[in-house]
Design an enzyme around this catalytic site. Structure first.
Site, short mmCIF file in Angstrom:
data_model
loop_
_atom_site.label_atom_id
_atom_site.label_comp_id
_atom_site.label_asym_id
_atom_site.label_seq_id
_atom_site.Cartn_x
_atom_site.Cartn_y
_atom_site.Cartn_z
N ASP A 1 -26.66 7.83 12.56
CA ASP A 1 -26.75 6.84 11.49
C ASP A 1 -27.34 7.53 10.26
O ASP A 1 -28.42 8.13 10.34
CB ASP A 1 -27.65 5.68 11.92
CG ASP A 1 -27.18 4.33 11.37
OD1 ASP A 1 -26.66 4.32 10.24
OD2 ASP A 1 -27.33 3.32 12.06
N HIS B 1 -26.59 -4.23 15.75
CA HIS B 1 -28.03 -4.44 15.54
C HIS B 1 -28.33 -5.46 14.45
O HIS B 1 -29.48 -5.89 14.32
CB HIS B 1 -28.69 -3.11 15.19
CG HIS B 1 -28.18 -2.54 13.90
ND1 HIS B 1 -26.91 -2.03 13.75
CD2 HIS B 1 -28.76 -2.44 12.68
CE1 HIS B 1 -26.73 -1.63 12.51
NE2 HIS B 1 -27.83 -1.86 11.84
#
Length: 578
Positions: free
Chosen positions: A124, A346
């Site tokens: 990420d 998420h």
């Protein structure tokens, strides 16, 4: 009268298909199309040192479990050094590991462990903004003539009040934060602790490319660019209309210069390494999505669009709308470009609580059905940790139990405005990101086996029945169905590349479609309801083999199904009837 057909199909796929999948070789030039992503929220996966926060050693401990799922890629949310104002999405050092998570040696061991098991790793990358504790920002705010001043967006106070910008995470809703050190305002589209980087500065861009090369040289296999569609700004800072808060995507996303940055990033990084690339968001329309991911653009590999995941609402959703959205996106990318397929991550509450049923009678079946859908559509599937078990929303009753900065600041914003806090809390209970961040449920021991300490978020009370240890031993569990569906996808090119044809588009409870590729044709039938539904076979071809069934039985006679609540079936189809 209802007749039973092929009740052993599910068990066959669990025991047989997984063995075949192990020998499946993903072609080098298309690995990111044929792969299956498993997303891990590291704070919540496995804690080995008892501090209540998941860590890299916890992931290392469970690499065999991850491999057993059959997934081919792991995407990890940020693990860099961070003050944790936004759980790691505020990065203070892009080249070091957060102390809570471990060390760089732990990272290297984790990466090697994944590669040894044939699993690729997706990093990420959060570069729309940094932390306000990053050295770049500390230097930038120290004086107006500092060399790092132009790494961020500043508005001198003597020019008067800056043009209004909406902050997604700030309680006051203002994206300009006054800083007394240099008597100026800095821009933050997210929280005050996340100042936006100034991508218009070529020095910033080179800093980012260098840090991405650092991780690529370590062996990282791909990059997910967080909030990157917001990175480009008009530095004349024009006045935006009054509807900015309601339509911020229209004003913030895909501003001039963004494609130049992505092409430059591709040239500097992506083209030099065998890495996959995906950005959060897919623009404001199909044209912009194609401009991001079509191969001849030389920007990104795949689009990650939110229209489908945004369908779920507290009051429910229309299956007809659900089908229309996913069918429209598939049709648009049928010939060119590539998509991500997902229903959870998420930033969302739990998949089964939003799109399936929390009712104990239907939770497992609906979780299996939703995983069947994700893994039978065209595009690269993204599966979120815990969804392979059918983990559910935790649904906190008090704001004091929440940890998410968006939830907490949103509460303060409603409170400051004198709004309806009861309604806000009811919506939060359904949609809060914390619902999707509760600890992974490993077994029936204390804290579901996640931690020997106090978890950073409470464990869901249903962990005694919804956990890896219990489900691993149950052939009919959500976990074993997930493994079977992964195996089926890996051995069925039709489910990866095949043409998609929607059937019964107006049916209020049934989502049915075919996938067809090089002589193989498959039928997927999904009952998105709590009801038994009688359904004639929606194709002319013969039903050949039942490849997967999420329930013990299939009731079928004279080409008519009687589908149980949340039943999901996958068939191969034979020649047309005479």
């Amino acid at each position: 009268m209802r007749y039973f057909l092929l009740c052993t199909a599910l068990v066959f796929c669990i025991t047989g298909c997984s063995e075949k999948a192990e020998s499946t070789v993903i072609k080098d030039d298309t690995w990111w199309k044929e792969g299956i992503v498993y997303q891990i929220y590291p704070r919540s996966f496995k804690d080995t040192d008892g501090d209540g926060v998941g860590d890299l050693k916890g992931i290392i401990e469970e690499l065999d479990y991850i491999q057993s799922l059959g997934v081919t890629m792991v995407w990890l949310n940020p693990i860099y050094s961070s003050p944790n104002a936004d759980n790691g999405y505020d990065i203070s050092d892009y080249r070091s590991i957060m102390e809570e998570f471990g060390t760089m040696e732990d990272f290297d061991a984790m990466l090697k462990g994944m590669h040894d098991r044939g699993i690729r790793f997706i990093m990420d990358v959060v570069v729309n903004h940094s932390s306000d504790q990053h050295e770049w920002f500390l230097q930038s705010r120290s004086s107006r003539d500092n060399p790092y001043r132009d790494y961020y967006h500043w508005w001198p106070a003597e020019k008067g009040k800056p043009p209004y910008r909406y902050s997604l995470f700030d309680a006051a809703g203002d994206a300009w934060k006054y800083d007394s050190i240099t008597d100026a305002y800095y821009l933050h589209y997210f929280s005050q602790q996340q100042p936006d980087l100034k991508w218009e500065n070529p020095k910033v861009r080179q800093e980012v490319y260098d840090l991405m090369k650092f991780w690529a040289e370590k062996g990282v296999d791909g990059f997910r660019l967080d909030a990157f569609q917001f990175a480009a700004k008009d530095t004349t800072y024009p006045e935006f209309p009054d509807d900015l808060e309601q339509n911020f995507i229209q004003y913030y996303a895909m501003q001039p210069g963004l494609h130049d940055y992505l092409r430059e990033m591709n040239q500097e990084v992506f083209s030099k390494y065998d890495v996959m690339s995906v950005a959060e968001g897919a623009g404001r329309n199909f044209e912009e999505a194609h401009e991001l991911v079509d191969a001849d653009r030389k920007e990104l590999n795949m689009a990650y669009a939110f229209e489908g995941v945004d369908i779920a609402k507290p009051e429910g959703y229309s299956l007809a709308h659900f089908k229309e959205v996913f069918s429209r996106w598939d049709q648009e990318f049928a010939e060119k470009g590539w998509l991500s397929i997902f229903l959870a991550n998420h930033d969302q509450a739990r998949l089964v609580s939003r799109f399936g049923s929390d009712d104990p009678r239907f939770r497992a079946a609906s979780a299996k059905l939703l995983n069947t859908f994700i893994l039978s559509m065209r595009g690269t599937p993204y599966c979120y940790y815990g969804d392979e078990l059918g983990m559910t929303n935790i649904g906190f009753d008090s704001i004091s139990l929440y940890r998410d900065i968006a939830a907490l600041n949103g509460y303060e914003k409603v409170k400051l405005a004198g709004g309806d806090l009861e309604t806000y809390m009811a919506n939060l209970k359904f949609s809060s990101r914390d619902n999707g961040r509760t600890p992974m449920q490993w077994d029936t021991t204390l804290n579901a086996g996640f931690s020997s300490g106090t978890p950073w978020l409470p464990v869901n009370e249903n962990y005694k029945t919804v956990n890896v240890a219990v489900e691993k031993e149950d052939p009919s569990s959500v976990l074993n169905h997930f493994k079977a569906m992964v195996s089926l996808r890996k051995e069925s090119p039709a489910l990866v590349y095949g043409a998609y044809t929607l059937l019964l588009p107006e049916h209020e409870k049934i989502y049915a479609y075919t996938r067809e590729w090089e002589g193989q044709k498959m039928l997927v039938i999904l009952n998105f309801s709590n009801d038994i539904v009688t359904l004639p076979v929606p194709v002319e071809e013969e039903l050949e083999d039942l490849l997967l069934n999420n329930l013990p039985q299939v009731y079928y006679k004279d080409r008519v199904f009687s589908l149980e609540p949340w039943q999901a079936l996958v068939f191969t189809l034979g020649p047309l009837q005479e």
